[in-house]
Design a protein around this motif. Structure first.
Motif: not given
Lengths: 220, 349
Positions: A217-219, A10-11, A72-73, A33-34
């Motif tokens: 998955t994008l936030p 999840t981004a 990341v977004v 996080s990675e």
């Protein structure tokens, strides 16, 4: 780094409106996080060339076991960073017989479904963002099967790359609403990853890859 | 996995007469100035002439694998640029600073002295005096009927033209993977590092389309090169390859069925210890010629010898007439148009 191997990522949303995330070794990424993603060599018998199959028989490739993935977004863009160990980096094509390190992320073109093992087909193409060391701009590619990759002439994807302390870090950026694979807040998209080791003359289908789609998955 | 590329409707073919080549490299320069004078192409010689026996271009040219054995692809390598020969600079400052006393040395890009280059071992040849020998071998892309390059590419970056069998690299599709260069047993594919694409001889196809012979053919002062479609039964390639059987493929053991053929070198016999010709011993070893041109080479040389003697006696010989090419245009097949007389848009317009 998250322990174990995950198949969904999840981004994270980053509040910074003007992020410096195309500096892939920058301090902002340290807060993200990675996820460790397992890789495996592509099957030799699927290489679309008898020459490649014969000349690489018994010759190891795609040995990179895993890659670190961060997503990341920030603002209205998605950033994906790949990080992997490369003790002998190949930072450019320097001669007839040298090959540059490279990596790529791949999606179904419609953001929903496509065959990963064949890199899509006529009905369900795939699209990828492909970085090759020594080039400032990434390639955006589409494919409808193995050996059909073609480059998209104008595209909105940018890239930043750095090799430090024995590892490559490569960050891709694309605006969520820009042309290409649909990237919708709150939605998920299948994601594949590939890494080529230039030191081992890896190119074309000779690479380490995710044998199955991950879910990104994008936030909201 | 087998890859089979279909045969074209027509096949362009060339014959190079090794008995006439002067080693002047006019062909090489004609090609260089026409096609490979752009950035990234400095070291390319799509046409090159090398002394044989010799290392060739790249060094040890026929020892890098590629081609086919028993129908299966043979793994090959693509030698580094130094083995082809870089486009050297010269140490001009050192020469000028020395008042002209220092040697005018060629320099690689990194300042070192070159260790190989095109026709590096010029005129060295083989054998021992007084039985030393050499000949010049001209090489371009042979547009093979079983093209290992085309079949090696995993992404159809090369294609064969239906109208003449010329094999071209599609630079839009080429991603610079260089399997083609590995697979070509003649090492006639180059790499453009700036554009990250493979490049090679294009048989001057834009000239052919205008009825003009390839530059290397037209510029040859020795009248070495014959060009035509192989299906022209009156054309020189057909007559020399299929009727007279004096033009042979280079290294047929590579299995790619090249469409450039060679009239093998006919040398005088060896000298014996008394300094006289020994008609039983060839100057150029038979096994070397068989390796280079296949098992038909002895018969081909015999035919040339017989026809040459006929001609010397004043008897007619179609073969010798073809090889002499008294009318220059006879070499050019249907491609006799003069490029200077074509309607062309002005340059830079």
């Amino acid at each position: 780094m998250t322990a174990g191997t995950l198949t969904s990522v999840t981004a994270e949303r980053l509040g910074d409106a003007s992020p410096q995330l195309l500096a892939p070794g920058g301090t902002q990424w340290a807060k993200v996080s990675e996820t460790t993603v397992s890789l495996a060599p592509t099957p030799l018998d699927a290489q679309p060339s008898a020459y490649v199959q014969t000349s690489w028989a018994g010759r190891p490739y795609g040995a990179l076991a895993s890659v670190g993935l961060s997503a990341v977004v920030a603002g209205d863009a998605l950033y994906l960073r790949l990080r992997w160990a490369a003790a002998e980096p190949r930072q450019a094509i320097s001669d007839n017989d040298t090959y540059a390190d490279a990596c790529a992320v791949l999606f179904p073109l419609d953001g929903k479904t496509a065959e990963l093992a064949t890199m899509g087909d006529e009905r369900s193409p795939v699209q990828g963002w492909h970085w090759r060391a020594g080039t400032a701009l990434p390639f955006v590619i589409t494919a409808t099967g193995l050996g059909t990759v073609s480059r998209v002439p104008d595209h909105p994807v940018s890239v930043g790359a750095a090799w430090e302390n024995g590892s490559w870090s490569v960050a891709f950026k694309r605006g969520l609403s820009e042309q290409g694979v649909p990237l919708t807040a709150g939605a998920s998209v299948p994601l594949g990853i590939a890494v080529w080791s230039g030191a081992n003359s890896e190119r074309a289908g000779l690479k380490a890859h995710t044998p199955a789609w991950l879910t990104l998955t994008l936030p909201k | 996995m087998a890859t089979v590329s279909s045969r074209p409707a027509r096949q362009l073919a060339m014959v190079f007469d090794l008995n006439k080549c002067l080693g002047c490299q006019s062909c090489s320069i004609a090609c260089k100035t026409l096609w490979t004078d752009a950035p990234g192409m400095e070291s390319m010689w799509w046409n090159i002439v090398n002394t044989m026996p010799g290392g060739g271009t790249p060094r040890d040219v026929f020892s890098h694998g590629g081609g086919y054995k028993n129908g299966e692809p043979v793994p090959g390598t693509f030698p580094p640029l130094r083995e082809f020969g870089e486009a050297w600079g010269f140490d001009q400052e050192a020469t000028f600073a020395s008042g002209g006393k220092a040697a005018f040395r060629p320099l690689e890009r990194d300042g070192s002295s070159p260790e190989w280059g095109p026709n590096w071992d010029e005129d060295m040849g083989g054998g021992q005096y007084p039985n030393s020998y050499f000949f010049y071998l001209q090489q371009i892309c042979a547009n093979c009927s079983k093209p290992a390059c085309l079949e090696a590419c995993p992404r159809t970056g090369l294609y064969r033209r239906e109208e003449d069998g010329i094999i071209l690299i599609d630079e839009e599709r080429c991603h610079g993977y260089r399997f083609c260069a590995e697979a070509c047993p003649y090492k006639r594919i180059y790499f453009n590092p700036g554009r990250a694409v493979a490049q090679k001889c294009i048989a001057c196809y834009p000239r052919l389309e205008a009825g003009v012979a390839p530059a290397c053919v037209r510029q040859c002062p020795g009248r070495v090169r014959h060009v035509d479609y192989m299906d022209n039964l009156e054309g020189h390639p057909y007559k020399l390859v299929h009727e007279w059987k004096v033009a042979l493929p280079l290294r047929p053991d590579f299995g790619t069925e090249p469409n450039v053929f060679y009239v093998p070198p006919l040398a005088p016999p060896a000298f014996n210890e008394a300094g006289e010709f020994d008609e039983t011993k060839p100057r150029i070893p038979d096994e070397y010629l068989r390796e280079m041109f296949g098992p038909g080479v002895e018969r081909a040389l015999e035919t040339i010898q017989v026809e040459r003697e006929k001609s010397a006696r004043g008897e007619p010989s179609e073969l010798i007439d073809i090889l002499i090419a008294r009318d220059w245009n006879d070499l050019l097949g249907p491609f006799t148009a003069n490029p200077a007389e074509l309607d062309r848009p002005p340059r830079g317009g």
